[in-house]
Design a protein around this motif. Sequence first.
Motif, PDB file in Angstrom:
ATOM      1  N   GLY A 109       0.902  -1.095   0.213  1.00  0.00           N
ATOM      2  CA  GLY A 109      -0.144  -0.031  -0.008  1.00  0.00           C
ATOM      3  C   GLY A 109       0.842   1.241   0.120  1.00  0.00           C
ATOM      4  O   GLY A 109       0.493   2.176  -0.857  1.00  0.00           O
ATOM      5  N   MET A 110       1.892   1.305   0.911  1.00  0.00           N
ATOM      6  CA  MET A 110       2.665   2.311   0.892  1.00  0.00           C
ATOM      7  C   MET A 110       3.468   2.779  -0.820  1.00  0.00           C
ATOM      8  O   MET A 110       3.840   3.706  -0.824  1.00  0.00           O
ATOM      9  N   SER A 111       4.053   1.497  -1.035  1.00  0.00           N
ATOM     10  CA  SER A 111       4.479   1.820  -2.533  1.00  0.00           C
ATOM     11  C   SER A 111       3.520   2.420  -3.641  1.00  0.00           C
ATOM     12  O   SER A 111       4.023   3.150  -4.377  1.00  0.00           O
ATOM     13  N   SER A 241      -4.439  -0.111   0.320  1.00  0.00           N
ATOM     14  CA  SER A 241      -3.513  -1.154   0.629  1.00  0.00           C
ATOM     15  C   SER A 241      -4.285  -2.586   0.386  1.00  0.00           C
ATOM     16  O   SER A 241      -5.249  -2.674   1.189  1.00  0.00           O
ATOM     17  N   LEU A 242      -3.886  -3.323  -0.745  1.00  0.00           N
ATOM     18  CA  LEU A 242      -4.722  -4.550  -1.149  1.00  0.00           C
ATOM     19  C   LEU A 242      -4.407  -5.776   0.077  1.00  0.00           C
ATOM     20  O   LEU A 242      -5.045  -6.582  -0.050  1.00  0.00           O
ATOM     21  N   GLY A 256      -2.872  -0.900  -4.317  1.00  0.00           N
ATOM     22  CA  GLY A 256      -3.491  -0.801  -5.597  1.00  0.00           C
ATOM     23  C   GLY A 256      -3.963   0.733  -5.789  1.00  0.00           C
ATOM     24  O   GLY A 256      -4.070   1.447  -4.781  1.00  0.00           O
ATOM     25  N   ILE A 257      -4.106   1.112  -7.175  1.00  0.00           N
ATOM     26  CA  ILE A 257      -4.523   2.515  -7.444  1.00  0.00           C
ATOM     27  C   ILE A 257      -5.665   2.257  -8.536  1.00  0.00           C
ATOM     28  O   ILE A 257      -5.333   1.358  -9.731  1.00  0.00           O
ATOM     29  N   VAL A 258      -6.668   2.706  -8.530  1.00  0.00           N
ATOM     30  CA  VAL A 258      -7.933   2.762  -9.453  1.00  0.00           C
ATOM     31  C   VAL A 258      -8.332   3.835  -9.882  1.00  0.00           C
ATOM     32  O   VAL A 258      -8.333   4.992  -9.020  1.00  0.00           O
TER      33      VAL A 258
END
Length: 430
Positions: A109-111, A241-242, A256-258
């Motif tokens: 999640g942090m990346s 944060s998946l 993840g990013i959507v």
Amino acid sequence: MSKPLKSYRKREIAGHTLSPESLVMGFGYDPFMSEGSIKPPIFMTSTFAFKSARDGEALFRRLAGRWEEGDPEEADLIYTRFNNPNMEVLEDRLTLYDGGEAALSFSSGMSAITTALFACAEPGTTILHSSPLYGASEVFVRSFMPGWGVQSAEFDAWSTQEQILAAAREAAGRHGPVSVIFTESPANPTNALVDIAACARVADILQAETGRRPILMCDNTMMGPIGHKPLKHGADLALYSLTKYVGGHSDLIAGGIVGNEEMLTKIRRMRNYLGTMLDAHTCWLLTRSLETVQLRMERAFTNARICAEYLKGHAKVSQVMYPGFLEAGDPQKRVFDEQCEAAGATFSFDVKGGKAAAFRLLDNLKLIKLAVSLGGTESLMCHPGSTTHSAVPADVRARIGFTDGLIRFSVGIEAPDDLLADLKQALEHA
């Protein structure tokens, strides 16, 4: 398997629009490109063969954003740092619940957060962020980004549109134009809600005034994609944060990013250079987990309500920070009603007697696990002030409303009567 056949990205049957919980079973994957396997195999390879030297040249040209006449419409596979079949299937399916144009997966999640901020907030600009944030996000924005020439300013999560706009104008005057409005809603650990629609209107006003529209990001980890859909209310990007609800089994780390395809193209290029992509095996695990995310979260929502009701009436608990308890007339209640589709399954509560009492409760848990993180099938508790938010300055913690006795509770999918029995006996020691 390069790109799934277009027929496996269809969202309709005979004019009937399919729901995300149906689409996640097969969207973006063609079994007949993988020996008829109903589930995607795990593609454990670092690199992929080119059909010809010219194809390799075209693929790298497209990777750099230089498309030429005659190049393939869809990029093929090159190298797992750039793409991988498991990554592509996962990213296609991550778009479903949030309704985004595209998605990206990351090693944590942090990346996801740091890659997005590096890509979107250039030196000489300001990140305007809501407060509170997850502890690591807060420290990164406040302490690390200034080293890259990016300053930060904040507004309280419950701020009105006028207050957010005033904070943005003041920040721009002191530090440079606002490049990113970074929000976390609900906020970790207090469940304070940010008015995403108001932030989007502020971004529009800033564009009209300056010619530049800040990118509006929302970290949606605390509620997850079933209970809250930031893109629907004006956010450009929803970050996760998946590891938490989407992964849901406390057995992986991912982010993840959507969101908008154009913005994600910029972040994808930054991911390529930073190497913050997700490995094939974890992509496969997440693809599996997405199939049950709605079932798991709906059960956790129900359990959380039962536990919150019990704690609310307990003599040793002074406050329960559960969105479902917001009362009419509270501005946060309006935001909740407009934005949220559930009250979530992670909330915090204050134990009377402060840190010592909180520690006694935590040390006497039997079924509920004492651990950081949230969103797993098992219930977890932690003391944020000494763990996840310990690096956040004490004055900031005091201002945003969590005490030394605050405990964060991520409610899982156990039998609710068993959870209540554990709460009852642990509170006897508080």
